[in-house]
Design an enzyme around this catalytic site. Structure first.
Site, PDB file in Angstrom:
ATOM      1  N   MET A  87      24.030   8.673   3.495  1.00  0.00           N
ATOM      2  CA  MET A  87      24.012   9.947   4.196  1.00  0.00           C
ATOM      3  C   MET A  87      24.292   9.763   5.686  1.00  0.00           C
ATOM      4  SD  MET A  87      23.861  13.170   3.686  1.00  0.00           S
ATOM      5  CE  MET A  87      22.904  13.704   2.264  1.00  0.00           C
ATOM      6  N   LYS A  97     -17.909  -0.756   5.300  1.00  0.00           N
ATOM      7  CA  LYS A  97     -18.287  -1.825   4.370  1.00  0.00           C
ATOM      8  C   LYS A  97     -19.786  -1.866   4.126  1.00  0.00           C
ATOM      9  CE  LYS A  97     -17.418  -6.711   3.391  1.00  0.00           C
ATOM     10  NZ  LYS A  97     -16.711  -7.948   3.845  1.00  0.00           N
ATOM     11  N   PHE A 147     -12.044  -7.204  13.654  1.00  0.00           N
ATOM     12  CA  PHE A 147     -10.934  -7.681  12.836  1.00  0.00           C
ATOM     13  C   PHE A 147     -10.560  -6.645  11.775  1.00  0.00           C
ATOM     14  CE2 PHE A 147      -9.510 -10.070   8.999  1.00  0.00           C
ATOM     15  CZ  PHE A 147      -8.295 -10.515   9.502  1.00  0.00           C
ATOM     16  N   GLN A 148      -9.281  -6.341  11.691  1.00  0.00           N
ATOM     17  CA  GLN A 148      -8.723  -5.369  10.748  1.00  0.00           C
ATOM     18  C   GLN A 148      -9.375  -3.996  10.890  1.00  0.00           C
ATOM     19  OE1 GLN A 148      -8.591  -7.084   6.738  1.00  0.00           O
ATOM     20  NE2 GLN A 148      -6.555  -7.878   7.185  1.00  0.00           N
ATOM     21  N   GLU A 166       0.812  -1.217   0.000  1.00  0.00           N
ATOM     22  CA  GLU A 166       0.000   0.000   0.000  1.00  0.00           C
ATOM     23  C   GLU A 166       0.846   1.269   0.000  1.00  0.00           C
ATOM     24  OE1 GLU A 166      -2.565  -3.264   1.769  1.00  0.00           O
ATOM     25  OE2 GLU A 166      -0.494  -2.570   2.054  1.00  0.00           O
TER      26      GLU A 166
END
Length: 589
Positions: free
Chosen positions: A480, A164, A114-115, A52
């Site tokens: 760096m 959802k 969940f999630q 993502e």
């Protein structure tokens, strides 16, 4: 008869009506209802990324090269939180993206389902606005508002989190005929009184500098900027985010200011009596120790975001407005001032002084006795790819070398993670840029550390036919950080060796970038000598049907110069280790 749609169908139709042609994303449980109607869209191309974060950076790259809103999509919980880095990056660099995330059903919100993650709450500090949609009827309006907010005023990211059940519910599609956003009215037209006062200060100044930030590119004000500079003959500096807003080849351009800026650019800001700041935010990497920055200068600060003005440095003349309109009005006012009041800008002596400093202290480097100089690699890529190529970079030495050694002649030619400094930005941003600019050449100038954070998007590029070119500046270390360890920590290289070069453990490279590229369906090349440099780059340029990765094995102790150490004054700029320009000599006064 009124057409009934699901919330998911309404979402896809709203995105189409907003003009979306590309979405970067990954499906998952909560967002899955949206992926079913998306499958049937004739307008929107969905690009299945491998992480993502890659979707977010790709949306940024697309937005920066096209000037349009980039779109990314993820599911709830970890899918949404994986977007956070890219959203924060877009926020810092004012990039217009809309991030769409699925959320658990509205009845489960707050139950640790969940999630589940409160992505709206998480992203509130790093977005222009965050929406949580639990009613399907609201989806078209929210999408319209999200795109308007992301693309107007100071651009930035907007999050749209949709439950959802809202995606699954039945609704009547209704695209809003007008937007009602009380409290959101960005000021684009500058106040005439402030413009007049700015013109007066410019006419009175002897050592003015045009301090140009990324806002000039966001406002598409590069043509007006060139007219203003040539009208007044005022020297120009372009920040890291503004590279390309003013051509590098132009006589008036002094280069990039800041921690690794050119001596001429840093010196001009320090010794000026007037800074005309256009779409810049007086970032700490530009100012160095703030109380010693440009001590003798008055400040004209023009920005579309009033929160930026006087945030770090008090402005003598604050101008809130779109940079394109500000510069256009300033040009008109200066011309009127010349014709009616006989006041002209006279800074020829100052210009000559700064051009002399630019000539005396060019950004340069010494080639190593053995091995390949990273600066040479980037110089040759720039020369061979030419001014039509687009470049991305992550953060670190490779970013600074690219900022200095690529010849930038046009806006939107340079994409990098400026404010947040995100490792892993370059490859997915190049992917998004290539999608936005099909048929053009896009180079990701990456470090071996940055490359390993998001190189899985090479699979996306190979499968989707996105032929980016990746130059891995491989010094087998976190370059760096290693430079700072050399200069500040007595060469104690704690956890900066990456073992990507052959000198570490016999002939083993972990990973072998050429083999990695091949495994991802790309062309992998390696170059470790200047004798092979041009031929290798030209071979990469000739490949247009798949991504190319070049492992440039470079000398690992090369450093980025000039340098102002963090927390110190710009007056302490060094052109090499223990070497400083003569800032107090007559040429700099």
């Amino acid at each position: 008869m009124t057409e009934q749609l699901t919330g998911a169908q309404s979402l896809v139709r709203a995105l189409e009506q907003a003009g979306v042609d590309t979405i970067f994303g990954i499906p998952g449980g909560a967002i899955l209802p949206a992926y079913d109607p998306l499958f049937d869209s004739k307008q929107i191309r969905h690009i299945l990324v491998r992480h993502e974060q890659g979707a977010g950076h790709a949306a940024q790259g697309y937005a920066q090269v096209t000037g349009r809103v980039g779109v990314c999509m993820a599911t709830s919980g970890p899918g949404a939180t994986n977007l956070v880095t890219a959203i924060a990056d877009a926020h810092m660099d004012s990039v217009p993206i809309v991030a769409i995330t699925g959320q658990v059903p509205s009845g489960a919100i707050g139950s640790d389902a969940f999630q589940e993650a409160d992505i709206r709450g998480i992203t509130m500090p790093i977005t222009k606005h965050s929406f949580l949609v639990t009613n399907a009827d609201d989806i078209p309006r929210v999408i319209a508002e999200a795109f308007h907010i992301a693309s107007t005023g100071r651009p930035g990211p907007v999050l749209v989190d949709i439950s959802k059940d809202a995606l699954q519910a039945q609704t009547t599609y209704n695209w809003p005929s007008e937007l009602a956003l009380p409290g959101y009215r960005p000021t684009t037209r500058p106040h005439g009184k402030q413009v007049r006062e700015a013109a007066r200060l410019i006419a009175e100044s002897e050592r003015p500098v045009l301090y140009v930030g990324g806002g000039v590119i966001k406002a598409e004000a590069w043509e007006e900027l060139k007219v203003l500079a040539e009208l007044t003959q005022i020297p120009v500096v372009t920040t890291l985010m503004a590279r390309g807003a003013f051509p590098d080849s132009h006589e008036l351009h002094l280069g990039m200011p800041g921690m690794h800026g050119s001596v001429a650019a840093v010196g001009a800001l320090q010794k000026s009596d007037l800074l005309i700041s256009l779409g810049a935010r007086f970032d700490d990497r530009v100012t160095g120790k703030l109380d010693s920055f440009a001590p003798g200068a008055k400040i004209i600060h023009a920005d579309i975001d009033p929160a930026e003005i006087s945030k770090n440095r008090a402005a003598d003349v604050p101008i809130v407005g779109d940079c394109r309109e500000v510069i256009a009005d300033l040009i008109a006012m200066l011309q009127k001032q010349t014709s009616e009041d006989k006041l002209t800008v006279e800074c020829s002596a100052w210009k000559a002084q700064m051009l002399a400093v630019k000539a005396k202290y060019p950004v340069a480097y010494d080639k190593p006795k053995t091995g390949l100089a990273p600066q040479t690699v980037i110089e040759r890529i720039s020369a061979i790819a030419g001014p039509d190529a687009t470049y991305t970079a992550g953060v670190g030495q490779h970013q600074m070398w690219a900022a200095h050694y690529v010849d930038f002649e046009r806006p939107r030619q340079w994409l990098n993670s400026g404010g947040l400094g995100t490792m892993g930005y370059a490859v997915p941003a190049a992917m998004g840029a290539q999608v936005g600019l099909p048929g053009t050449v896009v180079w990701a100038i990456d470090g071996d550390g940055c490359f390993q954070m998001t190189n899985q998007e090479l699979a996306t590029c190979a499968i989707e036919g996105i032929p980016i070119k990746v130059a891995v500046i491989n010094n087998s270390s976190l370059g760096m950080v290693r430079q700072w360890q050399t200069l500040l920590y007595d060469g104690r290289y704690s956890n900066t060796d990456l073992n990507t070069g052959p000198e570490e453990i016999g002939a083993r490279r972990i990973p072998d970038f050429v083999k990695l590229a091949d495994a991802y369906g790309c062309v992998g090349l390696r170059c470790d000598s200047e004798a092979d440099l041009d031929a290798t780059i030209e071979k990469a340029m000739a490949i247009t049907d798949r991504p190319v990765v070049i492992d440039f094995v470079v000398e690992r102790d090369a450093m980025v110069w000039p340098m102002v150490h963090a927390g110190t004054s710009n007056d302490e700029i060094q052109i090499a280790r223990d070497m400083a320009p003569e800032f107090d000599s007559e040429e700099m006064i």
